[in-house]
Design an enzyme around this catalytic site. Structure first.
Site, PDB file in Angstrom:
ATOM      1  N   SER A  15     -53.543 -34.350  -2.976  1.00  0.00           N
ATOM      2  CA  SER A  15     -52.672 -34.165  -1.821  1.00  0.00           C
ATOM      3  C   SER A  15     -53.501 -34.129  -0.547  1.00  0.00           C
ATOM      4  CB  SER A  15     -51.868 -32.875  -1.941  1.00  0.00           C
ATOM      5  OG  SER A  15     -51.245 -32.615  -0.698  1.00  0.00           O
ATOM      6  N   HIS A  40     -51.185 -38.472  -2.626  1.00  0.00           N
ATOM      7  CA  HIS A  40     -49.944 -37.733  -2.370  1.00  0.00           C
ATOM      8  C   HIS A  40     -49.891 -37.370  -0.879  1.00  0.00           C
ATOM      9  CE1 HIS A  40     -46.582 -35.156  -3.692  1.00  0.00           C
ATOM     10  NE2 HIS A  40     -47.033 -34.241  -2.833  1.00  0.00           N
ATOM     11  N   ASP A  42     -47.728 -35.466   1.956  1.00  0.00           N
ATOM     12  CA  ASP A  42     -46.697 -34.443   2.157  1.00  0.00           C
ATOM     13  C   ASP A  42     -46.129 -34.523   3.563  1.00  0.00           C
ATOM     14  OD1 ASP A  42     -46.586 -32.871  -0.313  1.00  0.00           O
ATOM     15  OD2 ASP A  42     -48.686 -32.415   0.121  1.00  0.00           O
ATOM     16  N   MET A  44     -43.583 -32.997   6.166  1.00  0.00           N
ATOM     17  CA  MET A  44     -42.813 -31.759   6.408  1.00  0.00           C
ATOM     18  C   MET A  44     -42.250 -31.782   7.820  1.00  0.00           C
ATOM     19  SD  MET A  44     -45.484 -28.966   4.957  1.00  0.00           S
ATOM     20  CE  MET A  44     -46.285 -29.152   3.361  1.00  0.00           C
ATOM     21  N   HIS A  73     -43.976 -37.492  -0.410  1.00  0.00           N
ATOM     22  CA  HIS A  73     -43.113 -36.360  -0.745  1.00  0.00           C
ATOM     23  C   HIS A  73     -42.428 -35.908   0.544  1.00  0.00           C
ATOM     24  CE1 HIS A  73     -43.149 -31.872  -2.299  1.00  0.00           C
ATOM     25  NE2 HIS A  73     -41.923 -32.327  -2.100  1.00  0.00           N
ATOM     26  N   MET A  75     -40.408 -33.570   2.515  1.00  0.00           N
ATOM     27  CA  MET A  75     -39.856 -32.206   2.645  1.00  0.00           C
ATOM     28  C   MET A  75     -39.163 -32.127   3.999  1.00  0.00           C
ATOM     29  SD  MET A  75     -43.102 -30.237   1.001  1.00  0.00           S
ATOM     30  CE  MET A  75     -44.138 -31.655   1.282  1.00  0.00           C
ATOM     31  N   MET A 144     -41.503 -28.800  -8.609  1.00  0.00           N
ATOM     32  CA  MET A 144     -42.335 -27.961  -7.732  1.00  0.00           C
ATOM     33  C   MET A 144     -42.748 -26.701  -8.483  1.00  0.00           C
ATOM     34  SD  MET A 144     -42.719 -29.605  -4.941  1.00  0.00           S
ATOM     35  CE  MET A 144     -43.775 -28.364  -4.187  1.00  0.00           C
ATOM     36  N   ASP A 182     -46.285 -30.291  -8.839  1.00  0.00           N
ATOM     37  CA  ASP A 182     -46.907 -30.148  -7.510  1.00  0.00           C
ATOM     38  C   ASP A 182     -46.960 -28.687  -7.115  1.00  0.00           C
ATOM     39  OD1 ASP A 182     -47.723 -30.403  -4.856  1.00  0.00           O
ATOM     40  OD2 ASP A 182     -45.950 -31.531  -4.210  1.00  0.00           O
TER      41      ASP A 182
END
Ligand code: DX5
Ligand code: ZN
Length: 228
Positions: A15, A40, A42, A44, A73, A75, A144, A182
């Site tokens: 990540s 990965h 992330d 957000m 991913h 979020m 998660m 994750d």
């Protein structure tokens, strides 16, 4: 586009949230050298999770630096707002939270239309049943093992039961989707997740917090082979 027949292979997905962004290119080169399978990413939005990270520009940058599949991913609330831009920027997989996807089936189909693999993910407190009706449509199912928003949190042991039930669900419908975990993945937790049925492992601090990220990836992969 990445293959949609994902199952039955150990994949390590470092990540980038835990990478040193001042030397992102070097950090990516290190994990590539260690045999990382995916990167990965992330995303957000500060609304769905109490933190902000990065978006299209960083996906584009990663795409220009690396040939590895980019495992994005999301979020974020209203994830569909970003599908086109992220696909264009080079995302390979886009995974959306069921908590922010009231039209889950439609949203997964849209991700596939854009040429990306489609994943669904749920928070630790959200039941696995939330993906049951779309199980055959998934290219990836992400469990998660922390509450999303921050790297470096402790693995929630109850995730193991959920991974087992997720494995049973995918097997029951004959799905070859990747089963990813994750949060808090390290030398201490990866083997239990592997034995529970996960095949794809996100690791942020576990990899980038190590003295030698490349060696750490090899160590994590080796631990999956061990049926201890
Ligand atoms: C958490 C993110 C994770 C995070 C994992 O919200 O989805 O991908 O980067 O970090 P570690 O491996 O440090 O728990
Ligand atoms: Zn993540």
């Amino acid at each position: 586009m990445v293959s949609r027949a994902f199952a039955k292979k150990v994949r390590i997905a470092p990540s980038l949230l835990a990478a040193d962004f001042a030397r992102l290119k070097d950090q990516i080169a290190q994990v590539e050298e260690g045999g990382a399978d995916w990167l990965h990413v992330d995303v957000m939005d500060g609304v769905f999770v109490p933190n902000l990270s990065f978006g299209t520009k960083v996906i584009e940058t990663c795409r220009s630096i690396s040939k590895l599949p980019l495992d994005v991913h999301l979020m974020v609330v209203e994830p569909e707002k970003y599908f086109d831009a992220f696909a264009k920027a080079g995302a390979s997989v886009m995974t959306i939270h069921v908590e922010t996807a009231p039209h889950l089936h439609r949203q997964l189909m849209r991700i596939k239309e854009l040429g990306c693999a489609a994943g669904a993910v749920m928070n630790p407190g959200t039941p696995l049943d939330s993906v049951r009706e779309v199980a055959t449509d998934l290219d990836l199912l992400l469990i998660m093992s922390v509450n999303p928003g921050f790297g470096g949190q402790a693995f929630i042991p109850e995730a193991l039961g959920k991974i087992r039930r997720a494995r049973a669900l995918l097997d029951a419908v004959g799905s070859s989707a990747a089963l990813e975990v994750d949060g808090g993945i390290s030398r201490e937790t990866i083997n239990a997740c592997w034995r529970a049925g996960a095949d794809t492992f996100v690791a942020g601090n576990g990899v980038f917090g190590a003295r030698d990220p490349a060696a750490e990836i090899r160590a994590l992969r080796a631990l999956c082979a061990e049926m201890v």
